[in-house]
Design an enzyme around this catalytic site. Structure first.
Site, short mmCIF file in Angstrom:
data_model
loop_
_atom_site.label_atom_id
_atom_site.label_comp_id
_atom_site.label_asym_id
_atom_site.label_seq_id
_atom_site.Cartn_x
_atom_site.Cartn_y
_atom_site.Cartn_z
N LYS A 83 0.86 -1.19 0.00
CA LYS A 83 0.00 0.00 0.00
C LYS A 83 0.89 1.23 0.00
O LYS A 83 1.90 1.27 0.72
CB LYS A 83 -0.90 -0.02 1.24
CG LYS A 83 -1.92 1.12 1.31
CD LYS A 83 -2.82 0.96 2.54
CE LYS A 83 -3.90 2.03 2.61
NZ LYS A 83 -4.77 1.88 3.81
N SER A 158 -9.71 1.77 2.89
CA SER A 158 -8.86 2.51 1.99
C SER A 158 -7.81 1.67 1.28
O SER A 158 -7.23 2.11 0.28
CB SER A 158 -8.15 3.63 2.76
OG SER A 158 -7.29 3.08 3.74
N SER A 182 -9.79 -0.48 7.25
CA SER A 182 -9.24 -0.38 5.88
C SER A 182 -8.49 -1.59 5.36
O SER A 182 -8.13 -1.61 4.18
CB SER A 182 -8.32 0.83 5.79
OG SER A 182 -9.08 1.97 5.54
#
Ligand code: GLN
Length: 499
Positions: A83, A158, A182
Site C-alpha cells: 500500500k 482505503s 481499511s
C-alpha cells in the site's frame, strides 16, 4: 500451456515452496505476475507505481543466492506489493495524494525491510484513498481502483489497491493499513483474507500516520495460511516505534488447521441489527451455523456502545489526522505551491492544491473538535466513550474466545454510488471501527457471495494478542467454506454462488 503460465494462481505458500525447491525460479514467478498485471491492470488499476524492472532484478538476486545454496528467507522470490502509505527506499510514497506525489522515500518502513529480508520481491506501490481516509478507494488522487469481481463496483478501501491486486492475481500478498477497517473491509469486498493485528503487533515505523492511536499494518492474501505467513514475517518488536509491543510472536501458520472444537464464539447482537443487508446477514449466519457444526460453542454477547462507535471514531480519527497532517506544509516534503508569496501564503496554496476534498473535510472536523471551546464537548467526550467501547469488548471476552460477525453492513456497491454522501460511508464503518477503538485483532475471511456475484466477508475478532484464535477460527471456516485461493477471472464471470 507452459509450466509457468498459471503460476500467478498458486497460493503464496505453494509458490514459496516451489521456489525453494527450485521447481520454478523467482524470476519466473515474478514474470508470471507481471504478465498477469499486464493483462488486467488497465481494467483494475490496483497500482500507483509498478516497477517491473526493479522486481525482476530483485528476483534474479534471489535466484543467484538460491543457486549458491545461501540461506534465503521464508518468502524468497515471492512477488508482493505494498500500500502506498508505506515507505520503501528509493520509491515514491504518495499516500494517494497530490501533496506527496513528488516525495521519494529515503528509507524502508520496518515491515518493508522485514519483507525484503525474508526474500519477498515487491512489484510496487498500491492505490488507496488519500491518506487512508475512505472506504472505496475513490478518494485517490490517482483515480479509483475497481473491484476485480465486477469492474463497476468499488473494491472497498482505503486499502482497495491491496485487496484488488491480490483478488486479481497480480501478486500473492500485499500489505495494507487499518485505522477503522481499511484492511478488513476491502478484503471482504474483494473476496480475500485480510488481518488487522493487535495495536502494537506490527511496527509502524515508516507508515505515514493517519490516526496514531488507531493505525495498524497488516497483510492481505488469498488464504488464511498465506496471511499467517506474512504476519510471521512482519510482526515483532521494533525500538523505532514507541507503540510497538515487546511480546513474542508465534507460528501462526500452525493454528490454521487446528479447528474450532471447544472454542466459544460470541455473536454480538448489535452487529445484526438495523441496516444490515439481508444477504450479508444470511451469509454470516450460515457460516456461524457451520462453525457450530464443526464443534464451536455459540454464545450470545452484547456490545451495547456500538451505536456510539461511529461518532466516537469520527471525532478522534480526524482530530489525530489534523495534527499528523500539519507537517505537509510545502516546506519539508512533497508539493510546494505559491512560493513567490509569504510563508503563510505558501502554506495555504500548498495545502489547498495538495489535499483532496475528503482530507480537507477531516482536517476541518479535527481542528474544530480540538479547538479551545469544543475540546471538552467533543474530543474529551469521545475519549471517554472510547473507554466504554473497549470495556464492552473486555466484558464480551469474559464469555467467549472470539467474536464472529459481518465486516460491512452491505455488499460492494457501484462506483460513484456513495461519493456524494460521506455520512453513508462513515456509517458503513460501524462494524469495523470498534475493533480499532479497542486495539483488538480482527480478520476478514470470505464467506460467500451476493446474488449479484459480489463477495461477502466474515469478521472474527479476538482479545488483544490472540491472533492465534483468529487464525484457528478463520482457518476452520475456510476449510469448510470452499472459498480459498480464488482469483477473480476478469473475463466477465462473477464470484458466483455462495459457499
Ligand atoms: N473508512 C474509515 C475512514 O474513512 C477507515 C479508514 C482506515 O481504516 N484507514 O476513516
Amino acid at each position: 500451456m507452459t509450466a509457468t503460465d498459471a503460476l500467478w494462481k498458486l497460493s503464496l505458500a505453494e509458490v514459496a515452496r516451489r521456489i525453494r525447491a527450485k521447481d520454478v525460479s523467482a524470476e519466473e514467478a515474478t514474470r508470471a505476475c507481471l504478465a498477469r498485471v499486464a493483462a488486467v491492470e488497465a481494467r483494475v488499476h490496483s497500482f500507483i507505481h509498478l516497477d517491473g524492472e526493479a522486481a525482476i532484478s530483485a528476483a534474479r538476486a534471489i535466484d543467484a543466492r538460491l543457486a549458491t545454496g545461501d540461506e534465503v528467507g521464508p518468502l524468497a522470490g515471492v512477488p508482493i506489493a505494498l500500500k502506498d502509505v508505506l515507505a520503501a527506499e528509493g520509491t515514491a510514497t504518495t499516500c494517494g495524494s497530490k501533496i506527496l506525489e513528488p516525495f521519494v522515500s529515503p528509507y524502508d518502513a520496518t515491515c518493508v525491510a522485514r519483507l525484503k529480508r525474508a526474500g519477498a520481491v515487491s512489484l510496487g506501490k498500491l492505490n488507496m484513498d488519500e491518506f487512508a481516509m475512505g472506504s472505496t478507494t475513490e478518494h485517490s488522487a490517482f483515480g479509483p481502483t475497481r473491484n476485480p469481481w465486477s469492474l463497476d463496483h468499488v473494491p472497498g478501501g482505503s486499502s482497495g489497491g491491496s485487496a484488488a491486486a491480490v483478488a486479481a492475481g497480480e501478486c500473492f500478498a500485499t500489505l495494507g493499513s487499518d485505522t477503522g477497517g481499511s484492511i478488513r473491509q476491502p478484503a471482504s469486498f474483494c473476496g480475500v483474507v485480510g488481518i488487522k493485528p493487535t495495536y502494537g503487533r506490527v511496527s509502524r515505523f515508516g507508515l505515514v500516520a493517519f490516526a496514531s492511536s488507531l493505525d495498524q499494518i497488516g497483510p492481505l492474501a488469498r488464504s488464511v495460511e498465506d496471511t499467517a505467513l506474512m504476519l510471521e514475517v512482519i510482526a515483532g518488536h521494533d525500538p523505532r516505534d514507541a507503540t510497538s509491543l515487546d511480546v513474542p510472536t508465534a507460528r501462526w501458520t500452525d493454528e490454521v488447521g487446528k479447528g474450532v472444537k471447544g472454542l466459544r464464539l460470541g455473536i454480538p447482537k448489535e452487529a445484526f441489527g438495523e441496516g444490515l443487508d439481508p444477504e450479508v446477514g444470511a451469509a454470516v449466519r450460515a457460516s456461524i451455523e457451520r462453525l457450530a457444526g464443526e464443534g464451536a460453542e455459540i454464545v450470545d454477547v452484547e456490545l451495547p456502545h456500538t451505536p456510539y462507535a461511529v461518532a466516537t471514531y469520527y471525532v478522534l480519527a480526524p482530530a489525530e489526522a489534523s495534527s499528523n497532517l500539519a507537517r505537509y506544509d510545502g516546506v519539508r516534503y512533497g508539493l510546494r505551491a505559491g512560493q513567490d508569496g509569504s510563508l503563510v501564503d505558501m502554506y495555504k496554496r500548498t495545502r489547498s492544491a495538495g489535499f483532496g476534498d475528503e482530507v480537507k473535510r477531516r482536517i476541518l472536523i479535527g481542528t474544530y473538535v480540538l479547538s479551545a471551546g469544543y475540546y471538552d464537548a467533543y474530543y474529551r467526550k469521545a475519549q471517554q466513550v472510547r473507554t466504554l467501547v473497549r470495556r464492552d469488548y473486555e466484558k464480551a471476552f469474559e464469555r467467549c474466545d472470539a467474536l464472529v460477525m459481518p465486516v460491512a453492513p452491505e455488499p460492494p456497491f457501484k462506483i460513484g454510488e456513495a461519493t456524494g454522501d460521506p455520512l453513508r460511508l462513515y456509517l458503513s464503518d460501524v462494524l469495523t471501527i470498534g475493533v480499532n477503538l479497542a486495539g483488538l485483532p480482527g480478520i476478514s475471511v470470505p464467506c460467500g457471495a451476493s446474488k449479484a456475484g459480489l463477495p461477502i466477508g466474515l469478521q472474527i475478532v479476538g482479545p488483544p494478542l490472540r491472533e492465534d484464535t483468529l487464525f484457528r477460527v478463520a482457518g476452520a471456516w475456510e476449510g469448510v467454506s470452499g472459498w480459498k485461493n480464488r482469483v477473480a477471472p476478469l473475463d466477465g464471470s462473477s464470484a458466483g454462488g455462495a459457499a
